[in-house]
Design an enzyme around this catalytic site. Sequence first.
Site, PDB file in Angstrom:
ATOM      1  N   CYS A  90      -1.029   8.369   7.270  1.00  0.00           N
ATOM      2  CA  CYS A  90      -2.365   8.099   6.748  1.00  0.00           C
ATOM      3  C   CYS A  90      -3.271   7.650   8.019  1.00  0.00           C
ATOM      4  CB  CYS A  90      -2.220   6.799   5.791  1.00  0.00           C
ATOM      5  SG  CYS A  90      -1.607   7.453   4.226  1.00  0.00           S
ATOM      6  N   CYS A 119      -3.428   4.056   9.315  1.00  0.00           N
ATOM      7  CA  CYS A 119      -2.148   3.531   9.992  1.00  0.00           C
ATOM      8  C   CYS A 119      -1.671   4.302  11.098  1.00  0.00           C
ATOM      9  CB  CYS A 119      -1.021   3.230   8.887  1.00  0.00           C
ATOM     10  SG  CYS A 119      -1.746   2.017   7.499  1.00  0.00           S
ATOM     11  N   CYS A 157       7.329   4.298   5.858  1.00  0.00           N
ATOM     12  CA  CYS A 157       6.683   3.844   4.527  1.00  0.00           C
ATOM     13  C   CYS A 157       7.526   3.537   3.471  1.00  0.00           C
ATOM     14  CB  CYS A 157       5.895   5.100   4.225  1.00  0.00           C
ATOM     15  SG  CYS A 157       6.606   6.720   3.861  1.00  0.00           S
ATOM     16  N   CYS A 179       0.900  -1.204   0.042  1.00  0.00           N
ATOM     17  CA  CYS A 179       0.237   0.074   0.036  1.00  0.00           C
ATOM     18  C   CYS A 179       0.898   1.288  -0.066  1.00  0.00           C
ATOM     19  CB  CYS A 179      -0.954   0.103   0.927  1.00  0.00           C
ATOM     20  SG  CYS A 179      -2.115   1.254   1.150  1.00  0.00           S
ATOM     21  N   CYS A 180       1.870   1.325   0.952  1.00  0.00           N
ATOM     22  CA  CYS A 180       2.798   2.539   0.705  1.00  0.00           C
ATOM     23  C   CYS A 180       3.610   2.461  -0.314  1.00  0.00           C
ATOM     24  CB  CYS A 180       3.867   2.258   2.080  1.00  0.00           C
ATOM     25  SG  CYS A 180       3.172   2.571   3.663  1.00  0.00           S
TER      26      CYS A 180
END
Length: 254
Positions: A224, A227, A250, A141-142
């Site tokens: 985010c 997280c 990240c 995702c990162c």
Amino acid sequence: MTVCQTHQDRGTISGHGTDAGDSTDLSPAELEALAERAGRELEGAPAEEIMAWAFARFGRRLAVTSSMADTVMIHLAERTAPGLDVIFLDTGYHFVETIGTRDAVEQVFDVNVINVTPELTVAQQDAKYGKDLFASNPDLCCAMRKVEPLGRALQPYKAWATGVRRADNARRAGTKVVGYDRAKKLVKIAPIAAWSDDEVATYIDDHGLISNPLLADGYPSIGCEPCTSRPIDGSDPRSGRWAGRGKTECGIQL
């Protein structure tokens, strides 16, 4: 990539400090040698001097990145070169307070905020990889929502300035005020690398800078929303990032 606000190009300043002059046509090897030399010579210099050196060397091929937690780097950019590009990674998962801080920066500071978005929207990512990828595979995702967009956004530049500090965590303890990012082939400037948390707070107070409201609400490190949580009192300030997932970065600073 979308541009939220554009200011007129103000040109570049004259030479300042170490090896002043145009560096936009140097090869990667020459840029790395320049960065290593500047890192040694500018260690211990004031942040303003480091930023001035960077702008003198790279002009508008220098960009600043900001997570919109505080506006120290944005203020340094404005003082060094009004209208300088400030890159913000709009992941689609930010706190509303972070987006509000970005919007305030556009109104208050004479910088050019560039709002960079991932290739996929959150909905498109959910459809392709499954809902809430940040929970099942936070590294991926990162990579898609931060690392790749930043790499794309930095392609027009030769150097980027970041607010990363040695006090952030043990992994960043060796951060150089000027270094070379081999993966991105860019000179990486960290003018406040040696600053303590108290020095950051003092600078914000002395200059009356705006900050993300979450800083005052128990979030010393802001990423985010899914997280990021408040760390336990007395624990590592970054322990609220990806809590319980064995992840501390990240990837954009690696």
